[in-house]
Design a protein around this motif. Structure first.
Motif, PDB file in Angstrom:
ATOM      1  N   TYR A  17     -71.250  13.133  31.766  1.00  0.00           N
ATOM      2  CA  TYR A  17     -72.232  12.789  30.748  1.00  0.00           C
ATOM      3  C   TYR A  17     -72.050  11.367  30.241  1.00  0.00           C
ATOM      4  O   TYR A  17     -72.986  10.777  29.711  1.00  0.00           O
ATOM      5  N   SER A  46     -68.183  22.737  29.597  1.00  0.00           N
ATOM      6  CA  SER A  46     -68.239  21.337  29.185  1.00  0.00           C
ATOM      7  C   SER A  46     -66.873  20.869  28.697  1.00  0.00           C
ATOM      8  O   SER A  46     -66.067  21.666  28.206  1.00  0.00           O
ATOM      9  N   ALA A  87     -76.194  19.644  25.435  1.00  0.00           N
ATOM     10  CA  ALA A  87     -75.175  19.060  24.574  1.00  0.00           C
ATOM     11  C   ALA A  87     -75.379  19.462  23.125  1.00  0.00           C
ATOM     12  O   ALA A  87     -74.417  19.721  22.389  1.00  0.00           O
ATOM     13  N   THR A 136     -68.436  15.839  29.896  1.00  0.00           N
ATOM     14  CA  THR A 136     -69.104  16.428  31.062  1.00  0.00           C
ATOM     15  C   THR A 136     -69.896  17.655  30.631  1.00  0.00           C
ATOM     16  O   THR A 136     -69.556  18.326  29.650  1.00  0.00           O
ATOM     17  N   VAL A 137     -70.942  17.945  31.404  1.00  0.00           N
ATOM     18  CA  VAL A 137     -71.744  19.165  31.236  1.00  0.00           C
ATOM     19  C   VAL A 137     -71.899  19.784  32.608  1.00  0.00           C
ATOM     20  O   VAL A 137     -72.523  19.196  33.493  1.00  0.00           O
ATOM     21  N   ASP A 197     -80.040  17.710  29.567  1.00  0.00           N
ATOM     22  CA  ASP A 197     -78.627  17.525  29.203  1.00  0.00           C
ATOM     23  C   ASP A 197     -78.457  17.388  27.686  1.00  0.00           C
ATOM     24  O   ASP A 197     -77.493  17.901  27.119  1.00  0.00           O
ATOM     25  N   ARG A 198     -79.411  16.671  27.057  1.00  0.00           N
ATOM     26  CA  ARG A 198     -79.314  16.555  25.601  1.00  0.00           C
ATOM     27  C   ARG A 198     -79.463  17.909  24.919  1.00  0.00           C
ATOM     28  O   ARG A 198     -78.788  18.201  23.925  1.00  0.00           O
ATOM     29  N   LYS A 201     -82.191  14.002  31.519  1.00  0.00           N
ATOM     30  CA  LYS A 201     -81.542  13.616  30.262  1.00  0.00           C
ATOM     31  C   LYS A 201     -81.952  14.537  29.124  1.00  0.00           C
ATOM     32  O   LYS A 201     -81.132  14.901  28.270  1.00  0.00           O
TER      33      LYS A 201
END
Length: 385
Positions: free
Chosen positions: A196, A177, A115, A190-191, A111-112, A108
């Motif tokens: 996501y 993305s 993002a 999405t990533v 991913d953050r 996470k």
């Protein structure tokens, strides 16, 4: 006469009674010997009984002690084994849980971070797009994308749709993305190949070695419509825009909801399917609750037209109608709101014929009923004569 004793004796020897009568001569010495023998025998018997009892008691006590010791040892060993197994299981569970939590936290966090980088680059992309549009240019295809920009994808409620985002092979595209513009707010979908958001209807469909990050949406709902953005993390960042239009397709049987036919005539119901973006998987016609598409032996046939301008037509034809074929008729395409009409088949009798309306509001001969005929029909229904 020598010393002797004449008497009757009852002598017990080893549990046996021996009787000496008075006519038997027993010497005192012999009597003494018999008495001593009896005493020794009794002592020996008692001692032997006492020894056996003592041996039995000792043996029983020893057996009980040995059994108790073995049972205690076995219980301790079983308890130790169970405790060790439980401790190992608990340790393994805790370790796996800790590892999963750590992996989830790291994923996470990664991913953050991605993002954040992607969202930070979006204003630049939007500004570049606005500048191109302001100069009168066309934003169709640029950068690393092979898919055209500013495309419109149409679908209908309940269907499945894919939004393509093809990338040039061997390009430095970074991470791909997908975003959705919800009333001015960008929502990350999405990533890379991972979804996501917590919506199982959305996923990335990308076969092995494919360069198409296709966003797949199943069971489409009206709120899925809107502007979608496919972006790469290259510098400067590049994006393409896809607009998804979602229609609520519906079926409509031409004519009124109640239709009257004469027995022996031919009935044709026309079902127009509107706002449909692709041919449905099936179009089923139902008589009450029974599907009748394949009842050819009963004089039933079904025809389907080609899809044109988001419209498709299906026709149900019944030859030689019978009274028992009265009831509700439903046109039910897949992923489309169905429509139902009520049909009454009347027996053909002598005298004044009633106007019989088909799917298009025409008589069974294909002519419009006269005003007089309609008036007579209404009066007959009101006064029932």
């Amino acid at each position: 006469m020598s010393l002797a004793t004449f008497a009757v004796f009852d002598i017990y020897f080893l549990g046996t009674s021996y009787t000496v009568h008075n006519d038997d001569l027993i010497e005192p010495a012999e009597l003494t010997q018999l008495s001593e023998l009896a005493t020794r025998t009794e002592y020996s018997t008692r001692k032997e009984s006492r020894d056996r009892m003592e041996y039995s008691t000792r043996k029983e006590s020893r057996d009980r002690t040995e059994y108790s010791t073995r049972k205690e040892s076995r219980d301790r060993m079983e308890y130790s084994t169970r405790k060790e197994s439980r401790d190992r299981t608990e340790y393994t569970t805790r370790t796996e849980s800790r590892d999963r939590t750590e992996y989830t936290t790291r994923t996470k966090s990664r991913d953050r971070t991605k993002a954040s980088l992607i969202l930070g680059s979006l204003p630049t992309v939007l500004r570049q797009r606005r500048e191109i549009v302001a100069k009168g240019g066309e934003v169709e295809r640029f950068g690393i994308f092979l898919s055209r920009n500013n495309t419109l994808v149409e679908t209908h409620l309940g269907a499945e749709v894919r939004l393509n985002c093809r990338i040039t092979r061997d390009s430095e595209y970074g991470t791909i993305s997908w975003f959705k513009n919800d009333t001015g707010l960008l929502r990350l979908l999405t990533v890379g190949d991972d979804t996501y958001i917590a919506d199982s209807r959305l996923s990335i469909t990308r076969p092995v070695l494919s360069m198409n990050w296709s966003l797949q949406i199943v069971s489409v709902v009206l709120s899925d419509g809107g502007l979608y953005i496919c972006q790469s993390t290259t510098y400067p960042p590049s994006s393409i825009y896809v607009t998804l239009a979602v229609y609520e397709a519906y079926a409509e049987i031409t004519g009124g909801k109640e239709k009257v036919f004469k027995s022996g005539s031919r009935m044709q119901l026309t079902c127009t399917i509107r706002d449909i973006t692709r041919p449905p998987s099936y179009i089923f016609w139902y008589h009450n609750s029974r599907m009748i598409n394949y009842d050819e032996e009963r004089g039933i046939s079904v025809g389907v037209s080609q899809l044109h301008s988001r419209t498709l037509i299906s026709q149900l034809t019944l030859h030689n109608l019978q009274v028992e074929q009265s009831g509700n008729y439903t046109c039910s395409p897949s992923s489309v709101r169905p429509d139902t009409v009520s049909v009454r088949v009347e027996a053909r009798g002598e005298g004044q014929p009633e106007p019989v309306l088909n799917s298009g509001g025409y008589s069974e001969q294909g002519q419009k009923p006269s005003v007089v005929s309609l008036f007579i029909f209404i009066l007959q229904k009101i006064f029932k004569f």
